[in-house]
Enzyme design. Structure first.
Site, PDB file in Angstrom:
ATOM      1  N   ASN A 254       0.835  -1.213   0.000  1.00  0.00           N
ATOM      2  CA  ASN A 254       0.000   0.000   0.000  1.00  0.00           C
ATOM      3  C   ASN A 254       0.865   1.257   0.000  1.00  0.00           C
ATOM      4  O   ASN A 254       0.535   2.245  -0.660  1.00  0.00           O
ATOM      5  CB  ASN A 254      -0.949   0.002   1.202  1.00  0.00           C
ATOM      6  CG  ASN A 254      -2.196  -0.805   0.935  1.00  0.00           C
ATOM      7  OD1 ASN A 254      -3.035  -0.413   0.123  1.00  0.00           O
ATOM      8  ND2 ASN A 254      -2.318  -1.954   1.587  1.00  0.00           N
TER       9      ASN A 254
ATOM     10  N   HIS B  46      -7.704  -0.653   6.248  1.00  0.00           N
ATOM     11  CA  HIS B  46      -8.006  -1.921   6.910  1.00  0.00           C
ATOM     12  C   HIS B  46      -8.726  -2.827   5.906  1.00  0.00           C
ATOM     13  O   HIS B  46      -9.601  -2.373   5.176  1.00  0.00           O
ATOM     14  CB  HIS B  46      -8.901  -1.667   8.134  1.00  0.00           C
ATOM     15  CG  HIS B  46      -9.244  -2.928   8.861  1.00  0.00           C
ATOM     16  ND1 HIS B  46      -8.346  -3.594   9.662  1.00  0.00           N
ATOM     17  CD2 HIS B  46     -10.375  -3.661   8.872  1.00  0.00           C
ATOM     18  CE1 HIS B  46      -8.923  -4.683  10.152  1.00  0.00           C
ATOM     19  NE2 HIS B  46     -10.150  -4.747   9.684  1.00  0.00           N
TER      20      HIS B  46
ATOM     21  N   ASP C  48      -9.097   0.048  14.562  1.00  0.00           N
ATOM     22  CA  ASP C  48      -9.876  -0.169  13.328  1.00  0.00           C
ATOM     23  C   ASP C  48     -11.266   0.453  13.416  1.00  0.00           C
ATOM     24  O   ASP C  48     -12.277  -0.155  13.032  1.00  0.00           O
ATOM     25  CB  ASP C  48      -9.957  -1.670  12.996  1.00  0.00           C
ATOM     26  CG  ASP C  48      -8.584  -2.269  12.732  1.00  0.00           C
ATOM     27  OD1 ASP C  48      -7.704  -1.546  12.243  1.00  0.00           O
ATOM     28  OD2 ASP C  48      -8.385  -3.458  13.043  1.00  0.00           O
TER      29      ASP C  48
HETATM   30  C1  GAR Z   1      -3.063  -4.662   4.066  1.00  0.00           C
HETATM   31  O1  GAR Z   1      -3.988  -5.610   3.614  1.00  0.00           O
HETATM   32  C2  GAR Z   1      -3.710  -3.721   5.061  1.00  0.00           C
HETATM   33  O2  GAR Z   1      -5.050  -3.430   4.755  1.00  0.00           O
HETATM   34  C3  GAR Z   1      -3.601  -4.521   6.353  1.00  0.00           C
HETATM   35  O3  GAR Z   1      -2.331  -5.099   6.297  1.00  0.00           O
HETATM   36  C4  GAR Z   1      -1.978  -5.321   4.928  1.00  0.00           C
HETATM   37  C5  GAR Z   1      -0.621  -4.699   4.684  1.00  0.00           C
HETATM   38  O4  GAR Z   1      -0.143  -5.001   3.403  1.00  0.00           O
HETATM   39  N1  GAR Z   1      -3.788  -3.685   7.504  1.00  0.00           N
HETATM   40  C6  GAR Z   1      -4.396  -4.078   8.626  1.00  0.00           C
HETATM   41  O5  GAR Z   1      -4.794  -5.203   8.810  1.00  0.00           O
HETATM   42  C7  GAR Z   1      -4.528  -2.991   9.696  1.00  0.00           C
HETATM   43  N2  GAR Z   1      -5.468  -3.378  10.681  1.00  0.00           N
HETATM   44  P1  GAR Z   1       0.985  -4.118   2.744  1.00  0.00           P
HETATM   45  O6  GAR Z   1       2.125  -4.071   3.756  1.00  0.00           O
HETATM   46  O7  GAR Z   1       1.374  -4.855   1.512  1.00  0.00           O
HETATM   47  O8  GAR Z   1       0.405  -2.765   2.463  1.00  0.00           O
END
Ligand code: GAR
Length: 217
Positions: free
Chosen positions: A16, A111, A147
């Site tokens: 992200n 999230h 969240d």
């Molecule tokens: C993503 O899916 C994000 O939405 C989630 O962790 C992942 C990180 O992926 N976040 C949560 O669960 C926060 N509560 P990334 O490091 O590839 O962006």
């Protein structure tokens, strides 16, 4: 247009964060990513940010005796970089109410669920267990409760028979990469305005968009 200075907080892969960095390369994007900070020194996303020539900092939470001490160090890094807005992108540390108050209205998070459904971990497995037909992701302002917080943007995908948590996670992640840059742009430009605990969108929106699941034609 003055670009707002954004610091991105990560803990791992950072896909992200990468989507935000790529989007912010557009000349008319209302924010610039001035630094990436990870609480895990070995985060893959931190190495990628460094390769891109971005300011990339590790503030290892394990090096601090208390949550407050860790957050003070994090805050100091963000202030030194002139950060105005924080974007949490897979940042897996709970913030204290004190840190959240310091950044109130200036810290957003993504999230992988349609909040307020499925806060916390294992969102995809829980959605599959419940048999819901539509799942998605949410960009929201950070409040002291985990969240939760005023919702800026959401994206949805259908659940398909035979889906696994991993398959759902992949499909949702590709939508995360679309809505997070859009939501950050709305906040940075002032088009998503926080009013009385809700977000008002001051922009033209597609009012006919819809997702039906199962979409059997
Ligand atoms: C993503 O899916 C994000 O939405 C989630 O962790 C992942 C990180 O992926 N976040 C949560 O669960 C926060 N509560 P990334 O490091 O590839 O962006």
């Amino acid at each position: 247009m003055r670009k707002r200075r954004v610091g991105v907080l990560i803990s791992g892969r950072g896909s992200n964060m990468m989507a935000l960095v790529e989007a912010a390369r557009a000349p008319d994007y209302p924010a610039e990513i001035v630094c990436v900070v990870s609480n895990r020194p070995g985060a893959a996303g931190l190495a990628w940010a460094r390769e891109q020539g971005l300011a990339a900092h590790a503030v290892d939470h394990k090096a601090y005796a208390t949550r407050e001490a860790f957050e003070d160090a994090l805050h100091a890094v963000l202030m030194a970089e002139g950060v105005e807005l924080i974007a949490c992108a897979g940042f897996m540390r709970l913030m204290t109410a004190g840190f959240v108050a310091r950044w109130a209205g200036r810290m957003i998070n993504i999230h992988p669920s349609l909040l307020p459904l499925y806060p916390g971990l294992n969102t995809h497995a829980r959605a599959l267990a419940d048999g819901v037909r539509i799942v998605g992701c949410t960009v929201h302002h950070v409040v002291a409760e985990m969240d939760a917080g005023p919702i800026i943007a959401q994206g949805a995908v259908p659940v398909i028979d035979g889906d696994t948590p991993a398959a759902l996670a992949d499909r949702i992640l590709s939508v995360e990469h679309v809505i997070y840059p859009q939501a950050l742009a709305l906040v940075a430009s002032g088009k998503a305005r926080l009013e009385d605990g809700h977000v008002r969108i001051l922009s033209t929106v597609n009012q006919t968009a819809r997702l039906i699941s199962p979409d059997v034609g």
